[in-house]
Every structure is written in C-alpha cells, then in structure tokens.
Design a protein around this motif. Structure first.
Motif, mmCIF file in Angstrom:
data_model
loop_
_atom_site.group_PDB
_atom_site.id
_atom_site.type_symbol
_atom_site.label_atom_id
_atom_site.label_comp_id
_atom_site.label_asym_id
_atom_site.label_seq_id
_atom_site.Cartn_x
_atom_site.Cartn_y
_atom_site.Cartn_z
ATOM 1 N N LEU A 79 58.199 43.699 33.154
ATOM 2 C CA LEU A 79 58.436 44.472 34.115
ATOM 3 C C LEU A 79 59.545 45.043 34.552
ATOM 4 C CD1 LEU A 79 55.383 42.971 36.077
ATOM 5 C CD2 LEU A 79 55.159 45.147 34.593
ATOM 6 N N ASP A 80 59.545 46.334 34.959
ATOM 7 C CA ASP A 80 60.699 46.793 35.719
ATOM 8 C C ASP A 80 60.929 46.148 37.127
ATOM 9 O OD1 ASP A 80 60.906 48.765 34.150
ATOM 10 O OD2 ASP A 80 60.223 50.485 35.224
ATOM 11 N N TYR A 81 62.322 46.084 37.701
ATOM 12 C CA TYR A 81 62.643 45.190 38.598
ATOM 13 C C TYR A 81 61.643 45.406 39.794
ATOM 14 C CZ TYR A 81 66.691 43.384 36.413
ATOM 15 O OH TYR A 81 67.563 42.952 35.485
ATOM 16 N N GLN A 82 61.343 46.782 39.951
ATOM 17 C CA GLN A 82 60.512 47.105 41.100
ATOM 18 C C GLN A 82 58.998 46.645 41.105
ATOM 19 O OE1 GLN A 82 62.126 49.412 39.349
ATOM 20 N NE2 GLN A 82 62.843 51.185 40.541
ATOM 21 N N GLN A 83 58.586 46.786 39.778
ATOM 22 C CA GLN A 83 57.327 46.230 39.361
ATOM 23 C C GLN A 83 56.882 44.772 39.610
ATOM 24 O OE1 GLN A 83 57.023 48.101 35.562
ATOM 25 N NE2 GLN A 83 55.892 49.949 36.458
ATOM 26 N N ARG A 323 66.322 54.534 39.449
ATOM 27 C CA ARG A 323 66.355 53.654 38.464
ATOM 28 C C ARG A 323 67.211 52.377 38.390
ATOM 29 N NH1 ARG A 323 68.258 54.011 33.107
ATOM 30 N NH2 ARG A 323 66.878 53.259 31.692
ATOM 31 N N LYS A 325 69.202 49.585 36.722
ATOM 32 C CA LYS A 325 69.778 49.021 35.676
ATOM 33 C C LYS A 325 70.981 48.370 35.829
ATOM 34 C CE LYS A 325 70.737 50.347 30.847
ATOM 35 N NZ LYS A 325 71.314 51.400 30.099
ATOM 36 N N GLY A 352 68.596 46.874 29.839
ATOM 37 C CA GLY A 352 67.282 47.636 30.150
ATOM 38 C C GLY A 352 67.112 47.452 31.768
ATOM 39 N N THR A 353 65.920 47.795 32.079
ATOM 40 C CA THR A 353 65.363 48.020 33.467
ATOM 41 C C THR A 353 64.475 46.943 33.772
ATOM 42 O OG1 THR A 353 63.543 49.364 32.869
ATOM 43 C CG2 THR A 353 65.480 50.499 33.495
ATOM 44 N N LYS A 354 64.523 45.808 32.827
ATOM 45 C CA LYS A 354 63.580 44.823 32.986
ATOM 46 C C LYS A 354 64.588 43.511 33.294
ATOM 47 C CE LYS A 354 59.800 46.492 30.200
ATOM 48 N NZ LYS A 354 60.098 47.709 29.819
#
Lengths: 399, 375
Positions: A79-83, A323, A325, A352-354
């Motif tokens: 998951l993305d950091y925010q998720q 975003r 990253k 990446g964003t994860k």
C-alpha cells in the motif's frame, strides 16, 4: 509450587495473598488442562490461554495468539504510505489516534516534513482524548472481570462523550483515519474547543465518582492487591511498557523520556504508584496508574486548549504531500500509547510510493508475554484479574 | 425499671393472636373435594407456585432489569409494551421456543435431572413459609429446621448439573458452589438459631406470633435483644451466598467461569435454574423477616386512639406485610449485586469460616444469656 511456603498468621483478609496456598509435598494430585478462550469472556478478545491447573491453582499458563492475525505488516508493503494509516487504526482499535500518530511520525521523519504548530496541538488533543477513552475501556472491563458490572456502564456513558466529539471531528467513532502525513484530515469545527473544555470540566468529577465506586471499593482492593506482582527488573527484561512498566514503579513515559510533538511544552506528571494503597507492581498498581493518567490527560487537554494558536484561515492540509516518495532510508518512530510504547520501523527503498518494510512494535504483544510469569501459582480468578490488568487488545497483539 | 419492660413475654402473651384462629384458609382449602378427589390439597402447593412464577416474572425479570438500569444510569426495557412491561413475556417466549439441547458428551440423566432438583429444593421450602396468619402450606412444628435442610438439596442438583454437563468450567462452578453452599449453611443456621431461641419455637407460625403486639415494630425480634441485629445481618450475608448472588456469585462467575454450572443449559432448563434462584431469594428473605422482622405482623403501632396496628392486622394485611418485607430484601439483594465486585473463592471461605462463623457463635451465646437472665 509443590513446596510448603512460610506461614505467618494473617489477621486481615487482604494480607492473605493468593499464592500462599500450601500444597502438601507428599500428596500427588492430578493436573488438569483447561483452555481459557478463545471465546472466554475474560480474555478480551480471541486469546487462548492454556492453563495447567492443580485444583484451582494455576501451575502453568501459556497464551496462544494469532486468532486475529490480519497480516498488517505484509499489507503495508502493498500500500501507499497514506493508505497504511487506516490499517494502523485497526491494530489497537481502542487507541486508533495514538497509533496513527506514531505511524505518521515515522513517515514524516522519513520525509523530513515540518508539521504546522496548530496541527501538533490538534493531534495532541485528539490523542489525549483517545487515551482517556482507552483507559476508560481498560478500567471498565477490568471492573467487569472482577465482577463489578455497574462501573462499566457508568464509564461507557462518559466514554460516549469522547466518541461523539471525535465523530463530530472526523465522522468515525473508533477508526478515524484522522491524522495524516503532514497534517490532519479536518480542521476543528467551530466551537469544538469549547466542547472539549466542557467535557474536561464535566468529566473530572465523574472520574472521582468512578474511583469511589470501583477503585476504593474494599472488595475490589482485596481482589487485586498483591496479585500478579511484576518486579521492576522483570518488567524491564521483558520489555514491558506503558502502565505495565509504570505500575512496577519505573518512571518511564515516552512523552517525557523521548519527547515528541509538543509534549515538552506541556506540564504533566508521569504516574507511578506510591505503594500506599497497592503493593508496587501488582494488578492494583497498574489499575491505579491508568486511573491517575486520566487526570493527567485531562490536564494536558486543558493546557492544549489554552495554548493552541488560533488561525481562522487555517488549512490542515497545507503541509500534506500530494505524493509520498521518500528517499531510501530507514526510520523508527515511537509514541506513548495508552498501552505502552508503539513504534513503527519503516524502510523505504527510494523507488516507489510503498514502504519496503513496515514493522510495528506492539505494546500489548510485549506486555502479554509476561503473563506466564505472573499467572504461575495463582488461582483461576486471579489469572482473570492479571489478564485484565495487563489490558490487552487482541487487534494489536495479533496485528 | 428493667430495660424493655414493655416487651416482656407476659406482655407478648397478652396480645398474641389466639391459636385456634390460625391457618383457617388452609383448613378450608383442605376440605374441598370434587368427586372424592381432594382438589384443595393440590391447590395449596399451587398457590406458592403461581406466586413464584408471577414474582419471578415481574420482580425477577422486569424488576431486576429496571433496578439495574436505574443503578447503572440506563433506561432498561422500554420497547416491549408500555414501559417495557411485556419484556418478561418476550423473555419467556424466547426461552420456550429454544431447542432443548443436551450436549452429546453430557451425562444425560444427571443433566436433565439437575435443574429439576435445584428447583424442587427451592420450591419445597415454600411449604413452611407463612404467607399470612391463615395461610401456610404446612404448619410443621419443625418448620425452620425443615426449610434449612430442604434447601441443602439444591447443592446436589448443582453438582449434578456441573458434573452432567461434562464441561470443565461447569465442574469448577459446581465444585465451588457446593463448597460455598455447604459452608454458608453453618453461619446461616446459627443465626437462625438465635431467632428460634428468642421465639422459643421452630414452628414458623409460632415464631411470627411471638413477635406480634400492639406496639407493632417494637415487638419484632430484632429489637428484643441487643445482638439480634448482628444475627440478622449474618443471616442476610449467608443468604446471599446460599442463593449464589453477587458478591458471592462465584459458582456462576460470568467473567471467570463463563456461566459456571449452567454454562451448557439453555431454554426451559435454564429457566428452571433461573426460577430457582429467584425462588430461593424470596424464600430466604421471608425466613429473615419471619425470624427477625415479625413476619406477617404489621409494623405500625397503636398510638392511643389511633389503632394503626389493629387496622393493619388481619389475614389479608398479613399477606401484604410479609410479601412487602420479602420484596424489600429481594430488592436489597439486587442493589448489592449491582454495586459490589465479586469475592475470590478463598476469600469467600475465609469470610465464612473465620469471620461469620465465630461471630455467629458469639452472638448465639450472648443471645442465650440475654434470653435466660434479662428478657
């Protein structure tokens, strides 16, 4: 346990501690294995404790966990950091705000984001409200374990006010997703501060009432005093934290010892038992620490309300990155949760964003590991009292 | 002037109800025959049974819910019918509808018989409860003794339930319960003996009659001796333990033993156990009021021309007073239940053997001397 303990005549009920059962040396008794849980009402969720008992005396207690395992750490990698934030809510579902706060701090550390000062105040207010709500549940269910049903409902009535406040703030009652990386999801609604101040004023006498009804009850003291004594060195060796550690007389609170957010600016005490009512390290001490921490949290909230900077055009999303990253690196951030130290160890690979890895250090998981040590030689009723005083949330134990 | 000069036995004898007027309702019922079948004899036990059912429904289910709701700052049942009055009916309907499950591994005869024995034990004691000067199931000359002993049968039923369920938690509950019930009979019986000694009889009706008089409440046994109130409190505490009510609800300790000896029970079998609990609560309350608080006697005194005692005495008034007194203690039991946490099993035994029993014995000896030399 199969040895005769020193016997000194006891004049008061409270002086007879539970592990003073004289088990005769030459009498062989059959041990019984008893499964406490996963559906037992006193295990606060889906914990299974395997008890080996000699009559009612527990010879061995082994907790088995994992019934609520939801692969938080593996999920976080996809998951993305925010998720990840909503997932942290579901770890310790009784103190979601505090866990969010710890996770968000880790990501902010990774990104080197400076958070607006007003946001820090907002975070501390909600975190302390959440701490009160969480301690309320801990105290209430502890009373329930001991057999006092009425304090439970009185406390739940007051907890409702906190949940209503937080619902007003972000629409959710338990799992908020309120604290975001670099900000918060919503600004305080108009008059929210006054309502919080009203709550603080309303709740102080209610805590006194709760203390009079539950904590000062002679029967409650008899049941918890001297039960499950956890010496300070054992507590430190096992890595206990939070009220568990402070109950053993160790003055350790991350808000003071490793200060984060605006806690250094605030005045509050680290609560440790004084040994007057309780024996330091017993179940009653841990209960008392929670009770008095409510007063400290109320103090913190009051100070935050007074000091919080006013800004009519405030945008809580001003510092929120669109975003995330982060550059490659690893970071550990920790916060003082109601149940102890919660830390997030996040590794970013810079690609990446994860997160590459997100390891959570859960307070309950570590605190629970002391259970076999404490339960040995006590009665089944005392195991319930000890388990209640550890105050576990299975969502956090199993993650 | 001697203390309690007004309350000497002579004064009591002068005001006591004449014996020949006793139990006339029971005698009238006994003589009813239809085609040679003594219907009336069956009606006598049916009256307490119907009473228990109504009382357990309305005081037990509805009253307890409403009282606990009041104590806990809630509303309680309010949806089913006006003020939730139909809640009890809904509960009963639910229990009747339930499938009658016997666990596969259970010992079936014991499992089925257990609740029946518990209920019979509690209900059989109603035979000697004086509901009024004119109504008592059986005016035994050893009424109190009978009541104490028949209640002990409950322990057998509890053990049958616990063992028959084939569940370790139930077994723990049953073992705890039997240990508790058996121990608490000792202080309870000694406290009862204090009351019996003051009345000089084991017959329920005679005990009540020894406390009647035109000064109402002042004739009650609890005011006749300086230690009678201690005996009364000891009996009340022991009664809580015997009924397995909080803070002595260790056998059914919800948070420790799930539900204790009736974990595996559901439907009507559960209802039987539930009914027995409420039946024994009222039974102990009535025994308490008979021994120490004048049973069916009116508490109001005659003040000069204002003959309050005479106006509020009589068979119907008697039924009113004793049920009122019984309900009062039932409500106190509920109040206690919703206020206190639970004892631990060893603390319970400590309280019984090292606190209540010695005090009860001392009270007993003191009361005996008081009866011999003072009263």
């Amino acid at each position: 346990m199969a040895e005769t303990l020193d016997y000194t005549p006891k004049t008061r009920l409270s002086q007879v501690s539970s592990n003073e059962y004289i088990v005769e040396k030459d009498l062989e008794t059959e041990y019984m294995t008893l499964n406490m849980g996963p559906q037992h009402p006193a295990t606060h969720g889906v914990l299974r404790v395997e008890l080996v008992t000699d009559g009612e005396v527990v010879m061995k207690a082994t907790p088995y966990m994992g019934y609520l395992h939801r692969c938080f750490e593996k999920h976080a990698e996809a998951l993305d950091y925010q998720q990840v934030i909503p997932y942290t809510d579901r770890m310790d579902y009784l103190s979601a705000m505090n866990t969010e706060h710890a996770y968000v701090m880790a990501v902010e550390k990774l990104l080197n984001i400076e958070v607006p000062r007003r946001v820090e105040f907002m975070r501390v207010i909600v975190a302390e409200l959440q701490r009160i709500a969480s301690h309320q549940v801990a105290i209430a269910t502890y009373g329930l374990d001991i057999g006092a049903f009425t304090p439970f409902l009185h406390i739940m009535r007051d907890r409702e006010h906190i949940l209503t406040l937080l619902e007003w703030l972000c629409g959710a009652r338990m799992l908020y997703n309120y604290i975001w990386v670099g900000g918060v999801s919503h600004n305080f609604p108009p008059k929210f501060k006054q309502r919080v101040a009203e709550f603080v004023k309303y709740y102080k006498p209610k805590v006194d009432e709760m203390m009079a009804l539950l904590t000062e009850n002679e029967l409650f003291i008899e049941r918890t005093r001297g039960i499950g004594i956890l010496p300070a060195d054992v507590a430190i060796n096992y890595g206990c934290s939070g009220p568990m550690l402070r109950g053993s007389g160790v003055k350790w609170d991350l808000r003071k010892n490793d200060p984060y957010s605006i806690y250094p600016e605030l005045e509050f005490n680290v609560v440790v038992p004084d040994g007057k009512l309780s024996i330091i390290g017993d179940s009653l001490s841990r209960h008392l620490v929670r009770c008095y921490e409510i007063y400290e949290s109320l103090k913190i909230i009051q100070q935050c309300i007074d000091k919080m900077p006013e800004d009519p055009n405030f945008d809580p999303h001003a510092a929120v990155p669109k975003r995330i990253k982060p550059p490659a690196g690893e970071v550990y951030a920790r916060g003082e949760n109601p149940r102890g130290e919660v830390g997030f160890y996040v590794i970013a690979d810079g690609k990446g964003t994860k997160p590459f890895r997100c390891k959570a250090r859960a307070a309950c998981f570590v605190n629970l590991s002391v259970l076999p040590e404490l339960a040995k030689g006590n009665l089944i009723s005392d195991v319930v009292a000890i388990l209640g005083s550890i105050d576990i949330v299975l969502g956090e134990v199993d993650r | 002037m001697k203390p309690f000069a007004l309350l000497t036995p002579d004064a009591l004898a002068a005001t006591a109800t004449p014996v020949q007027a006793q139990n006339s309702w029971v005698k009238a019922l006994e003589s009813i025959e239809v085609f040679g079948i003594p219907v009336g004899v069956f009606a006598i036990p049916a009256i307490p049974l119907v009473f228990i059912a109504l009382y357990a429904l309305y005081v037990g289910v509805y009253g307890e819910r409403k009282i606990s709701a009041f104590i806990q700052d809630r509303i309680g049942p309010n949806e089913t019918g006006k003020w939730g009055l139909l809640q009890t009916i809904a509960d009963i309907l639910k229990l009747i509808q339930k499938e009658d499950i016997v666990p596969a591994a259970a010992d079936k005869p014991l499992f089925v018989l257990g609740p029946l024995i518990i209920f019979v034990g509690a209900f059989a004691a109603y035979a000697v409860l004086p509901f009024s000067s004119e109504f008592i199931g059986a005016d035994l000359n050893v009424g109190v003794f009978y009541a104490v002993s028949i209640v002990s049968v409950e322990a057998v039923g509890i053990l049958m339930c616990g063992w028959g369920s084939n569940n370790k938690w139930s077994l723990f509950g049953a073992v705890r319960s039997v240990a508790q019930v058996v121990s608490y009979e000792i202080p309870a019986s000694i406290a009862i003996l204090v009351g019996v000694m003051m009345a000089g009889s084991l017959s329920m009706q005679k005990i009540v009659m020894s406390q009647s008089g035109e000064l109402g409440i002042l004739h009650y046994a609890v005011f006749q001796s300086p230690v009678a109130w201690i005996a009364m409190i000891i009996y009340f505490i022991a009664a809580l333990a015997e009924c397995n009510r909080a803070p002595f609800d260790i056998p059914e300790a919800e948070s420790e033993l799930v539900s204790g000896y009736f974990t595996e029970y559901g439907g009507m079998k559960f209802a039987m156990i539930f009914l027995a609990e409420y039946a024994s609560m009222f039974m102990t309350s009535v025994i308490l009021s008979v021994l120490f608080l004048g049973g069916w006697n009116s508490p109001l005194p005659n003040i000069g021309g204002l003959a309050l005692n005479d106006w509020t005495s009589g068979p119907v008034w008697g039924a009113f007073w004793i049920i009122l007194k019984g309900f009062f203690f039932v409500i106190v039991m509920m109040w206690v239940r919703w206020t206190f946490p639970r004892f631990r099993v060893d603390q319970l035994m400590y309280l019984c053997w090292k606190v209540l029993t010695p005090i009860a014995l001392l009270v007993f000896v003191f009361a005996a001397f008081w009866e011999l030399y003072v009263r």
